[in-house]
Design an enzyme around this catalytic site. Structure first.
Site, short mmCIF file in Angstrom:
data_model
loop_
_atom_site.label_atom_id
_atom_site.label_comp_id
_atom_site.label_asym_id
_atom_site.label_seq_id
_atom_site.Cartn_x
_atom_site.Cartn_y
_atom_site.Cartn_z
N GLU A 153 -5.32 -43.28 17.68
CA GLU A 153 -6.10 -42.21 18.30
C GLU A 153 -6.83 -41.42 17.23
O GLU A 153 -6.22 -40.90 16.31
CB GLU A 153 -5.17 -41.28 19.09
CG GLU A 153 -5.89 -40.11 19.71
CD GLU A 153 -4.93 -39.11 20.39
OE1 GLU A 153 -3.73 -39.41 20.53
OE2 GLU A 153 -5.41 -38.01 20.74
N CYS A 398 16.76 -23.20 17.97
CA CYS A 398 16.40 -22.73 16.64
C CYS A 398 16.38 -21.20 16.58
O CYS A 398 17.42 -20.57 16.50
CB CYS A 398 15.07 -23.36 16.21
SG CYS A 398 14.88 -23.36 14.42
N GLN A 402 19.46 -18.51 16.67
CA GLN A 402 19.66 -17.46 15.67
C GLN A 402 19.75 -16.10 16.35
O GLN A 402 20.60 -15.27 16.01
CB GLN A 402 18.51 -17.48 14.64
CG GLN A 402 18.48 -18.78 13.83
CD GLN A 402 17.30 -18.84 12.85
OE1 GLN A 402 16.44 -17.97 12.84
NE2 GLN A 402 17.28 -19.87 12.03
N HIS A 527 16.17 -28.82 16.91
CA HIS A 527 15.29 -28.87 18.09
C HIS A 527 15.60 -30.11 18.92
O HIS A 527 14.96 -31.15 18.73
CB HIS A 527 13.83 -28.90 17.64
CG HIS A 527 13.36 -27.64 17.00
ND1 HIS A 527 12.84 -26.59 17.73
CD2 HIS A 527 13.36 -27.23 15.71
CE1 HIS A 527 12.52 -25.60 16.91
NE2 HIS A 527 12.84 -25.97 15.68
N GLU A 529 14.75 -30.78 21.79
CA GLU A 529 13.60 -31.17 22.61
C GLU A 529 12.77 -32.26 21.95
O GLU A 529 12.09 -33.04 22.63
CB GLU A 529 12.73 -29.94 22.92
CG GLU A 529 11.94 -29.33 21.76
CD GLU A 529 12.71 -28.29 20.95
OE1 GLU A 529 13.96 -28.28 21.02
OE2 GLU A 529 12.08 -27.48 20.24
#
Ligand code: GLN
Length: 551
Positions: A153, A398, A402, A527, A529
């Site tokens: 791309e 993250c 914290q 993370h 995700e």
């Protein structure tokens, strides 16, 4: 399910598909690229994807998410464009730094080679040395993943000055192996409200602009709010020199996960493979179809509030800044056959008026995603306190982890001035503190690509909820941070009830915290995700959504 391993099927010459944009950005080049890669993979070929960003930034780590969207992080630590996340999610593979390049990175390596006398005294020119470097990187990406087909791309749109050298590289590759390279133009067809008709002219211009770079599109993916009819296809075909059956209608869809099926309704994979002279194998999109069926059949809603800085440009909200979080929520929701409804909540609201906190009650779960800096931080802490006390499922990613530690230290342990040294370097109780090796980097302003980045191992502690969710004792997760749970406070916080459920034993760092007597209260320093896949949702998100949908 573990990520797919790619393996080349037959030793024919490697094939390349370039995806280029026309008319305007943001019309779905990334999803088009991911979907083309997926449908080709579903025919039994090993496929990889490469993203080229025309920015001078060396990587995406220094770019503001409002302008550029989320910074995605690969296992090897590269900070890159969010489209890399789409490729990983669609293909279910782990990509590496070779799959991504920017103008800055390309020039930087050519200049480094020049400084090391790699050009043997020759004059180093923009052409051909820059396109040559681009080509060698594309070929390296192909080699690294042993791909039959590499989909590349090119960021930006045809006609821009910025991506010309990348188009030049693509043109040169076509010249070298005409049968092994195809071009896809992803363009937009507007339907102006006062005219009420779909207009092809901007796409015609885009195809001509591509021609002026020496490239003839083989395919036009026509994005629009509505499907392209026969007469638009005919017109585009004549004006852009693209056979009619190579013009693919790509109307807006409910879910990005439907795009591969739409392409296949036009028989795209078969046609592309035929054009390459590759024999298409039987299609296997079973798992993908099962996914889209779930997307369609989910009716019971689960409401998730994402509390963060309001990433807005003018009057528009750019949820792109949290794209992986949104996708991870969706993956887990589809797994449990519930329909995710996601709202954006500006944490600054809670700073202005605490009464707004009560609004959070309507949510089945609250997420505080990653972030930097002080804006809205006290509001985030208030939202966490509310979720903890009201027993609303909470997931902190993250910065969100914290801040959960700060909130716990302040309101449960009684360290009322506890903070992260990122915000208050003079706090008497720095429960979150800078990582020792990060101190020097900050002092030297050595900022690009220097955080604790990428995959690190995490040992899941027995008898914790998170360990049960994972169903195993070890995992590896991706990171992007400079600050960390301060081990000097570990005993005190644990004595007061905080559970440390994940540790990086090599560096002795806290990776996951959780709270007991709560339907779901988890914070991860990493993370999760970034590693959630539509066909393989992340266990932490699954736990979160399960708890949320019980509410
Ligand atoms: N600002 C925090 C840190 O640098 C958290 C970073 C993040 O959320 N990605 O440690």
């Amino acid at each position: 399910m573990s990520p797919r391993k790619t393996k080349r099927t037959k030793k024919t010459s490697p094939k390349y598909i370039f995806v280029v944009g026309g008319v305007m950005s943001g019309v779905g080049k990334g999803i088009t690229t991911s979907s083309i890669a997926l449908i080709l993979q579903s025919r039994g070929f090993s496929v990889t994807a490469v993203k080229i960003d025309p920015y001078v930034n060396v990587d995406a780590g220094t770019m503001n998410p409002v302008e550029h969207g989320e910074t995605f992080v690969l296992d090897d630590g590269l900070e890159c464009d969010q489209d890399m996340g789409n490729y990983e999610r669609f293909l279910n593979v782990d990509l590496t730094a070779t799959n991504y390049m920017t103008t800055g990175a390309v020039y930087q390596s050519v200049i480094n080679q020049e400084r090391n006398l790699k050009f043997g005294g020759k004059c180093v020119s923009v052409v051909p040395h820059i396109p040559n470097e681009v080509i060698s990187r594309i070929k390296q990406a192909q080699k690294n993943s042993d791909a039959d087909i590499t989909v590349i791309e090119i960021g930006g749109t045809a006609g821009e000055y910025e991506n010309l050298l990348f188009l030049e590289a693509a043109r040169m590759m076509k010249l070298e192996a005409p049968d092994d390279v195809q071009f896809v133009l992803v363009s937009y067809l507007p339907i102006p409200s006062k005219i009420g008709e779909m207009k092809t002219k901007p796409t015609q211009h885009a195809a001509r602009l591509l021609n002026s770079a020496g490239i003839q599109a083989d395919w036009i993916v026509g994005r629009s709010s509505h499907p392209l009819d026969e007469s638009r296809k005919k017109k585009l075909s004549v004006m852009c020199s693209v056979p009619e059956d190579q013009i693919i209608s790509a109307p807006d869809v409910e879910s990005i996960y439907h795009v591969p099926h739409n392409f296949e309704d036009d028989g795209l994979s078969t046609k592309m493979l035929k054009k390459f002279g590759l024999r298409p194998k039987k299609k296997d999109l079973k798992e993908w179809t099962a996914l889209t069926n779930k997307v369609e059949s989910a009716t019971k809603e689960v409401r998730i509030g994402i509390v963060g800085k309001y990433f807005s440009t003018g009057d528009f909200v750019l949820s792109d800044a949290y794209i992986s979080v949104i996708e991870a929520v969706k993956h887990a929701a589809y797994f449990y056959k519930v329909k995710p409804v996601i709202d954006w909540i500006n944490s600054e609201e809670f700073e202005q008026d605490e009464e707004h906190l009560a609004d959070l009650k309507v949510y089945d779960g609250i997420v505080i995603p990653g972030g930097f800096g002080s804006r809205g931080i006290e509001g985030k802490i208030k939202a966490i306190q509310f979720a903890r006390e009201q027993k609303i499922p909470y997931l902190g990613l993250c910065y969100g982890m914290q801040m959960a530690v700060v909130e716990f230290a302040r309101n449960v342990v009684g360290l009322s001035k506890a903070h992260t040294t990122e915000i208050n370097p003079n706090t008497p109780d720095p429960v979150i503190d800078i990582l020792p090796d990060q101190k020097e980097k900050l002092a030297k302003k050595d900022m690009g690509g220097t955080m604790r980045l990428g995959g690190y191992d995490c040992e899941l502690q027995s008898k914790t909820m998170v360990r049960k969710l994972y169903g195993k004792a070890n995992t590896r997760e991706r990171h992007r941070h400079r600050y960390e749970f301060n081990n000097e406070y570990r005993d005190q916080l644990v004595e007061n009830g905080l559970i440390i459920s994940g540790l990086n034993t090599e560096q002795d760092l806290v990776e996951i915290i959780e709270l007991p007597d709560h339907p779901f209260f988890v914070g991860t320093q990493f993370h999760p995700e970034l590693q959630s896949r539509p066909l393989d949702p992340h266990p932490v998100f699954k736990g979160f959504i399960r708890a949320a949908s019980k509410r």
